[in-house]
Structures are given as structure tokens and as C-alpha cells.
Write a protein that holds these residues in place. Structure first.
Motif, PDB file in Angstrom:
ATOM      1  N   VAL A  52      -5.290 -17.397   0.231  1.00  0.00           N
ATOM      2  CA  VAL A  52      -5.821 -17.802  -1.065  1.00  0.00           C
ATOM      3  C   VAL A  52      -5.116 -19.093  -1.463  1.00  0.00           C
ATOM      4  O   VAL A  52      -4.069 -19.062  -2.133  1.00  0.00           O
ATOM      5  CB  VAL A  52      -5.616 -16.715  -2.136  1.00  0.00           C
ATOM      6  N   GLY A  53      -5.646 -20.214  -1.068  1.00  0.00           N
ATOM      7  CA  GLY A  53      -5.021 -21.491  -1.387  1.00  0.00           C
ATOM      8  C   GLY A  53      -3.628 -21.598  -0.793  1.00  0.00           C
ATOM      9  O   GLY A  53      -3.425 -21.458   0.416  1.00  0.00           O
ATOM     10  N   ASP A  54      -2.641 -21.813  -1.660  1.00  0.00           N
ATOM     11  CA  ASP A  54      -1.248 -21.913  -1.232  1.00  0.00           C
ATOM     12  C   ASP A  54      -0.568 -20.558  -1.128  1.00  0.00           C
ATOM     13  O   ASP A  54       0.648 -20.497  -0.934  1.00  0.00           O
ATOM     14  CB  ASP A  54      -0.459 -22.796  -2.205  1.00  0.00           C
ATOM     15  N   PHE A  55      -1.320 -19.481  -1.253  1.00  0.00           N
ATOM     16  CA  PHE A  55      -0.756 -18.136  -1.194  1.00  0.00           C
ATOM     17  C   PHE A  55      -1.338 -17.390   0.004  1.00  0.00           C
ATOM     18  O   PHE A  55      -2.463 -17.645   0.437  1.00  0.00           O
ATOM     19  CB  PHE A  55      -1.052 -17.343  -2.468  1.00  0.00           C
ATOM     20  N   ARG A  56      -0.532 -16.474   0.517  1.00  0.00           N
ATOM     21  CA  ARG A  56      -0.998 -15.512   1.525  1.00  0.00           C
ATOM     22  C   ARG A  56      -0.730 -14.116   0.969  1.00  0.00           C
ATOM     23  O   ARG A  56       0.398 -13.796   0.583  1.00  0.00           O
ATOM     24  CB  ARG A  56      -0.278 -15.697   2.851  1.00  0.00           C
ATOM     25  N   VAL A  57      -1.767 -13.300   0.924  1.00  0.00           N
ATOM     26  CA  VAL A  57      -1.695 -11.985   0.281  1.00  0.00           C
ATOM     27  C   VAL A  57      -1.873 -10.905   1.337  1.00  0.00           C
ATOM     28  O   VAL A  57      -2.822 -10.954   2.144  1.00  0.00           O
ATOM     29  CB  VAL A  57      -2.775 -11.845  -0.813  1.00  0.00           C
ATOM     30  N   ARG A  58      -0.976  -9.928   1.317  1.00  0.00           N
ATOM     31  CA  ARG A  58      -1.100  -8.745   2.172  1.00  0.00           C
ATOM     32  C   ARG A  58      -1.230  -7.536   1.248  1.00  0.00           C
ATOM     33  O   ARG A  58      -0.388  -7.319   0.377  1.00  0.00           O
ATOM     34  CB  ARG A  58       0.113  -8.601   3.094  1.00  0.00           C
ATOM     35  N   LEU A  59      -2.271  -6.761   1.480  1.00  0.00           N
ATOM     36  CA  LEU A  59      -2.596  -5.640   0.598  1.00  0.00           C
ATOM     37  C   LEU A  59      -2.878  -4.415   1.441  1.00  0.00           C
ATOM     38  O   LEU A  59      -3.665  -4.480   2.397  1.00  0.00           O
ATOM     39  CB  LEU A  59      -3.821  -5.992  -0.255  1.00  0.00           C
ATOM     40  N   GLY A  60      -2.225  -3.288   1.109  1.00  0.00           N
ATOM     41  CA  GLY A  60      -2.426  -2.087   1.908  1.00  0.00           C
ATOM     42  C   GLY A  60      -1.997  -0.831   1.179  1.00  0.00           C
ATOM     43  O   GLY A  60      -1.376  -0.869   0.117  1.00  0.00           O
ATOM     44  N   GLU A  61      -2.333   0.295   1.779  1.00  0.00           N
ATOM     45  CA  GLU A  61      -2.003   1.608   1.228  1.00  0.00           C
ATOM     46  C   GLU A  61      -0.731   2.138   1.878  1.00  0.00           C
ATOM     47  O   GLU A  61      -0.562   2.066   3.099  1.00  0.00           O
ATOM     48  CB  GLU A  61      -3.151   2.590   1.473  1.00  0.00           C
ATOM     49  N   VAL A  62       0.158   2.670   1.067  1.00  0.00           N
ATOM     50  CA  VAL A  62       1.416   3.240   1.535  1.00  0.00           C
ATOM     51  C   VAL A  62       1.231   4.740   1.717  1.00  0.00           C
ATOM     52  O   VAL A  62       0.858   5.449   0.775  1.00  0.00           O
ATOM     53  CB  VAL A  62       2.564   2.969   0.532  1.00  0.00           C
ATOM     54  N   ARG A  63       1.489   5.212   2.922  1.00  0.00           N
ATOM     55  CA  ARG A  63       1.375   6.639   3.208  1.00  0.00           C
ATOM     56  C   ARG A  63       2.675   7.138   3.814  1.00  0.00           C
ATOM     57  O   ARG A  63       3.235   6.520   4.715  1.00  0.00           O
ATOM     58  CB  ARG A  63       0.225   6.914   4.186  1.00  0.00           C
ATOM     59  N   GLN A  64       3.153   8.261   3.293  1.00  0.00           N
ATOM     60  CA  GLN A  64       4.347   8.904   3.839  1.00  0.00           C
ATOM     61  C   GLN A  64       3.938   9.727   5.053  1.00  0.00           C
ATOM     62  O   GLN A  64       2.990  10.508   5.005  1.00  0.00           O
ATOM     63  CB  GLN A  64       4.998   9.791   2.782  1.00  0.00           C
ATOM     64  N   MET A  65       4.671   9.553   6.160  1.00  0.00           N
ATOM     65  CA  MET A  65       4.375  10.265   7.395  1.00  0.00           C
ATOM     66  C   MET A  65       5.330  11.429   7.638  1.00  0.00           C
ATOM     67  O   MET A  65       4.965  12.428   8.239  1.00  0.00           O
ATOM     68  CB  MET A  65       4.439   9.297   8.581  1.00  0.00           C
ATOM     69  N   GLN A  66       6.582  11.286   7.210  1.00  0.00           N
ATOM     70  CA  GLN A  66       7.604  12.324   7.363  1.00  0.00           C
ATOM     71  C   GLN A  66       8.323  12.480   6.014  1.00  0.00           C
ATOM     72  O   GLN A  66       8.564  11.496   5.326  1.00  0.00           O
ATOM     73  CB  GLN A  66       8.619  11.928   8.437  1.00  0.00           C
ATOM     74  N   PRO A  67       8.712  13.707   5.629  1.00  0.00           N
ATOM     75  CA  PRO A  67       8.516  14.984   6.320  1.00  0.00           C
ATOM     76  C   PRO A  67       7.115  15.564   6.148  1.00  0.00           C
ATOM     77  O   PRO A  67       6.728  16.458   6.890  1.00  0.00           O
ATOM     78  CB  PRO A  67       9.565  15.876   5.663  1.00  0.00           C
ATOM     79  N   HIS A  68       6.367  15.104   5.132  1.00  0.00           N
ATOM     80  CA  HIS A  68       5.008  15.594   4.939  1.00  0.00           C
ATOM     81  C   HIS A  68       4.095  14.393   4.727  1.00  0.00           C
ATOM     82  O   HIS A  68       4.473  13.422   4.062  1.00  0.00           O
ATOM     83  CB  HIS A  68       4.924  16.529   3.723  1.00  0.00           C
TER      84      HIS A  68
END
Length: 337
Positions: A145-161
Motif C-alpha cells: 500500500v504505497g510506502d507501506f507493506r501490510v501483513r494481515l492474518g489470523e492467530v491460532r493456538q496449536m498447543q496445548p489446545h
């Protein structure tokens, strides 16, 4: 040396699709400027020392020992580097003992394979002393996005559950930077022309060279603060967009941010401080001269071939900026566990 800010929105029982809402807002606010360029994956593991069985009163008159952590982080945008963030070895029984860092944590960078092996060693051999508290992973998209780089994602816990933990957005400033210019390995010839690559044999071994402008520590801190304001404005423009349908859903979410966290820019300031020391330019000129001579004679330098040395230099150039980004993720993913 990227300037970045990381924003985390914890999940709630009735949370909407925050990733989808933020993606929609990013595209609606910046329309054609938001260009998807790929996918990215991040993995974080947290180890904590085993809590004491004794009550806090048993340590009186000294304070109870604080928990210690070891965190492991890997990112696909830096596939060869693993980041390890560990608590300093401070004697909890001695109240006069002080940490050498503001955050009380020490950052180390190792090859990604070594980071994986160190984590396995902790799990196999140090389980009575250290316990694996959780692992989280992030999968998402990358946008320019112009002079910016954006990373967007979902955080999921894998351990312990396995369960969702929230949404993460990383905003990186790609515009002009005085710090990046100071850390550049480019030098100028006596006539002002740039010697683009220090591996260039034809660049003239005895040519006069001058270093770029070296900013003071106050100027470095000022740039960090100014860019952090730009990143916050970018985030506010997306998060507080006038969207009547989804505004209430996002406004109710509690946002945690990590921009100017403790020790941010620590390695960058140390490296630039070295360049302000007397004689640094002469030492750098001698080092480059020896490397050119070794390459011209088809010899290896420091035990590496020319190609291997070039690859090592490319990794070292970005490592100082990477640790700032890793710190931001690790401060958010600790989850006060």
C-alpha cells in the motif's frame, strides 16, 4: 532496516471475522493502492520455567522470583533466520541485581534449523525445569500500500489446545529512512560516484572513500518516533473507517499494539555507534581491500567462497531490523502466561 508496528486484536466468544473486516476496510480505504503480493506464515513457541512450589512468603524478606521465559519465532519472510528471546539470568534472591536490558530479555538470532533443534532440546531434556506453555501460528496475506507493506492474518493456538486467539496486523514502513541510509554498505568514490557493491573488483582498491552521514542517537530515536506516528495514523485510518455496518463490531474489540516497545532499535543504535568511533572508516577500507584482493586471487575469504560470503552479507544486512520486529511479536504473543 524496516520500521514496523504490530497490532493484535484478541478473539472473543462472539467475535466477527476480524480478518475479513480489516481486509475489506483496507481495500475500501486505499482501493487500487492495496495490491496483494503473496502469503506469509509465522510460528511462535513459548517456554516458561516451572513455577516454585513454595509460597511467596517463603522467600521473605526477598521478593518472590519472577517467571522466566524463552520464546522461539520463525517467519516465512525471513526463512533462514530463527529468533530466540530469553529472560536474562538474574539472581532473584539478590534485589540489587539489575538487568542489562530495559525489557529484561535478550534477543538472539540463529539459523532456523538451529532454532528448531534448540527448542527440541528444551522439550526433551529440560522438561522438569522448563515447560512448553503454548504454540501459536499465523497464516495470512501480504499487501503493498504505497510506502507501506501490510501483513494481515489470523492467530491460532496449536498447543496445548487448538483454538483461535485473535487477529494480527503488521504495518511496515518502506519509505525513505535516514537510519537505513546510515546502515547502507555503499561507499562513494573520490569523484562522488557510488561503488555499488563491495565485492566489485574493478572499483579501485586505493580509491578515496567516504562514509555516509551518521546520525546521532537522538536523531535515531526521533525517526523511530516519527515513523511510529505514521504507522499509527495508517492503522487508525483503517480501524476507525466510517463503515456503518462493521464499525460497532471492531470498536468493541480491545486492541494491543507493539511499536515503541522496550529495547526497540537497540542493535541498530549499537551498530551506528560503532561507525561514529574514530578510525572506523580506515578499518572498513582495509577490510574491503583485503576482500577484493582475495576474490581477485580466486581465494575464499574467512573460510567462505565468494558466493557464500555474499549470501552471508545479505542476511547480516537485515538482521538488526528483524530483531525489532521479532521483539514486537514476542511481546504480544507472551499472553501474560
Amino acid at each position: 532496516m524496516p520500521h514496523t508496528g504490530v497490532f493484535f486484536i484478541p478473539s472473543s466468544p462472539n467475535a466477527p471475522n476480524i480478518v475479513g473486516l480489516l481486509t475489506e476496510r483496507l481495500r475500501s480505504v486505499y482501493s487500487d493502492e492495496a495490491i496483494p503480493i503473496g502469503r506469509w506464515v509465522l510460528e511462535h513457541k513459548l517456554m516458561r520455567d516451572t513455577p516454585s512450589c513454595l509460597p511467596a512468603s517463603a522467600h521473605a524478606p526477598n521478593p518472590a522470583p519472577k517467571p522466566r521465559y524463552v520464546q522461539f519465532l520463525s517467519m516465512t519472510n525471513y526463512p533462514k533466520v530463527g529468533f530466540i528471546y530469553a529472560s536474562e539470568n538474574v539472581d532473584g534472591e539478590n534485589p540489587k541485581t539489575k538487568t542489562t536490558t530495559e525489557s529484561g530479555m535478550i534477543m538472539s538470532t540463529v539459523p532456523n534449523a538451529s532454532s528448531t533443534e534448540i527448542f527440541r532440546h528444551f522439550v526433551r531434556c529440560c522438561e522438569p525445569i522448563w515447560c512448553h506453555r503454548h504454540s501459536v501460528s499465523v497464516t495470512g496475506a501480504v499487501y503493498e500500500v504505497g510506502d507501506f507493506r501490510v501483513r494481515l492474518g489470523e492467530v491460532r493456538q496449536m498447543q496445548p489446545h487448538a483454538r483461535p486467539r485473535g487477529t494480527i496486523m503488521e504495518i511496515e514502513w518502506k519509505g525513505p529512512s535516514m537510519i537505513a541510509a546510515a546502515l547502507s554498505t555503499s561507499f562513494l568514490d573520490h569523484d562522488g560516484s557510488q561503488i555499488g557493491n563491495e565485492m566489485d573488483i574493478d572499483g579501485g582498491i586505493d580509491s578515496d572513500m567516504e562514509t555516509p552521514y551518521i546520525p546521532t542517537e537522538a536523531q535515531i530515536q526521533l525517526e523511530y518516533e516519527q515513523v511510529s506516528h505514521l504507522i499509527k495514523e495508517f492503522w487508525t485510518c483503517i480501524y476507525n473507517s466510517n463503515d456503518s455496518n462493521n464499525n460497532k463490531q471492531l470498536s468493541a474489540a480491545a486492541v494491543q499494539e507493539a511499536i515503541l516497545i522496550p529495547d526497540v532499535g537497540r542493535e541498530v543504535k549499537q551498530k551506528i555507534a560503532q561507525r561514529r568511533q574514530p578510525g572506523w572508516q580506515e578499518r572498513e577500507k582495509r577490510r574491503r581491500k583485503k576482500r577484493r584482493e582475495a576474490i581477485a586471487l580466486d581465494r575464499s575469504w574467512g573460510g567462505f567462497s565468494e558466493k557464500q560470503q555474499q549470501q552471508q552479507d545479505e542476511e547480516e544486512e537485515d538482521i538488526e531490523g528483524d530483531v525489532d520486529l521479532a521483539r514486537q511479536y514476542m511481546e504480544l504473543f507472551r499472553f501474560n502466561r
